[in-house]
Design an enzyme around this catalytic site. Structure first.
Site, PDB file in Angstrom:
ATOM      1  N   HIS A 308      15.690 -10.630 -14.765  1.00  0.00           N
ATOM      2  CA  HIS A 308      15.037 -11.742 -15.456  1.00  0.00           C
ATOM      3  C   HIS A 308      13.860 -12.187 -14.612  1.00  0.00           C
ATOM      4  O   HIS A 308      13.905 -12.128 -13.384  1.00  0.00           O
ATOM      5  CB  HIS A 308      16.037 -12.902 -15.641  1.00  0.00           C
ATOM      6  N   ASP A 365      20.583 -11.943 -22.831  1.00  0.00           N
ATOM      7  CA  ASP A 365      20.348 -11.006 -23.928  1.00  0.00           C
ATOM      8  C   ASP A 365      21.332  -9.842 -23.926  1.00  0.00           C
ATOM      9  O   ASP A 365      21.489  -9.165 -24.946  1.00  0.00           O
ATOM     10  CB  ASP A 365      18.918 -10.455 -23.850  1.00  0.00           C
TER      11      ASP A 365
END
Length: 427
Positions: A308, A365
């Protein structure tokens, strides 16, 4: 074009040769460079804004190194376990959790404004049946500004509050209608006997000619999804909303701009990309090959859902999503082979030195696509659900920005084009 050595003096004291340091309540301090150009003739160069604080905000705090996400000071894990999305939306907007009376009033306001104008529904027929739901949502949300002239005075606090409530209230019907139109089914209307998540589910999956009973387990799972995605500091879509809002644009146009930004595969479309990757892997036996491909710099393949921009530790939302995915699949009596692949992939990757050294942990996700698919959502609706959730954060940032006085945002650039030259007629 080139570089030159310049000594920048950072000091907490303000003088001709220093830049002040600003402290927040949490996180790193910031060098105040607002006067850098006027005093020194220099610009700060920061592509992607990786080291730039574009604003002051009291809404959300992220500590990527420690894996912390706070909404107005509350840990995201606690809110996901104990709270509800509408309560979280109120918290983001107002800074405090609502009292029972405030919650009741907020619920009633959302319920009062959750219907779409009938003429807005007629807009859907102008789109192709196979149009992406996000394309429809960008257009429809932007068009709301043509219907609600009474909330265009953004200098009035009551008008601002009403615009924010209208957007949160209407977004479920806007998103659901983008799906029902694509499958040729008439759109159901909101029913205020349902909570926010249940209302969206009955509009998504119900038919107008029969009663639809919402599964409370799925409704709670969706509510948690909405909480986890409600805000995430100054990401691309939120920054887009704030940039548009700085010009004085109406709130519907600002949120439409945020939806457009969210649509990008590197932002809101990442969970869909994860699901496609898991489908391509196919079986657990193929995982080792995939991991080797991910390590190969000459191979364009990338493991989606790992790492991320902010988090260099576990994304705190990913553990909550994984738990919900398991719970929903067990409740429905389903065995999703993609969940098995995802869990095995996570297990192997987290023991691999390549991923450990690079701090590549699963993000939100990685499991959210599996959960949404188990609940019956088609892949092209994943980002629309994300937009539904993030509307609460967007309107909160839009409201917060109205209290600032720095005027329109105007980033600068490092020009690398041609120097001055003059026009000569061509023969």
């Amino acid at each position: 074009m080139g570089t030159k050595n310049v000594n920048a003096i950072i000091s907490e004291e303000q003088n001709d040769n220093s830049l002040p340091v600003l402290d927040g309540t949490l996180g790193p301090s910031a060098v105040d460079i607002q006067t850098l150009y006027s005093r020194n003739g220099l610009l700060a160069y920061d592509p992607g804004f990786r080291s730039t604080a574009s604003c002051k905000s009291s809404i959300t705090f992220v500590d990527g190194d420690k894996g912390i996400l706070l909404y107005r000071g509350y840990p995201i894990e606690e809110l996901a376990e104990h709270s509800e999305f509408i309560e979280v939306a109120y918290l983001l907007m107002h800074g405090e959790l609502p009292s029972p009376g405030q919650r009741k009033q907020f619920d009633e306001a959302i319920g009062y404004y959750n219907l779409l104008h009938e003429q807005v529904l007629s807009f859907y027929r102008g789109f192709r049946r196979d149009a992406h739901p996000m394309a429809i949502m960008v257009g429809v949300v932007g068009a709301l500004s043509a219907f609600y002239h009474d909330v265009m005075n953004i200098r009035d606090a009551n008008d601002r509050e009403l615009a924010a409530i209208r957007l949160i209230g209407k977004m479920p019907m806007i998103a659901a209608a983008s799906y029902t139109y694509s499958v040729g089914r008439p759109q159901r209307y909101p029913n205020n006997k349902y909570d926010y998540a249940s209302n969206f589910l009955q509009m998504m999956f119900g038919a107008p000619n029969r009663e639809h009973i919402v599964d409370p387990v799925l409704a709670r799972a969706l509510d948690i999804i909405l909480i986890l995605h409600a805000d995430h500091e100054q990401n691309a879509s939120t920054s887009t909303v704030r940039l548009a809002a700085s010009s004085g644009a109406n709130p519907f146009a600002c949120i439409a701009a945020g939806i457009a930004s969210l649509w990008g595969p590197a932002h809101g479309g990442a969970n869909e990309a994860v699901l496609k990757m898991l489908m391509e892997i196919g079986t657990v036996e193929n995982i080792s090959k995939v991991i080797e491909r991910a390590k190969n710099k000459s191979d364009s393949f990338r493991l989606m859902g790992f790492g991320h921009r902010i988090y260099k530790n576990f994304d705190p939302r990913s553990l909550v999503i994984q738990k919900q995915a398991k719970k929903v699949l067990a409740h429905l009596g389903k065995e999703d082979p993609l969940l098995e692949i995802a869990m095995r992939l996570e297990e192997i990757a987290l023991k691999d030195e390549y991923f450990i050294e690079r701090k590549l942990y699963p993000n939100v996700d990685f499991y959210s696509g599996i959960l949404l698919r188990a609940m019956g959502f088609p892949m092209n609706m994943f980002t629309a659900v994300f937009a539904l959730a993030r509307t609460a954060g967007w309107v909160s940032h839009w409201l917060e920005l109205q209290g600032e006085s720095h005027g329109i945002d105007r980033p600068r650039q490092l020009y690398v084009g041609k120097t001055l030259r003059h026009y000569t007629a061509r023969k």
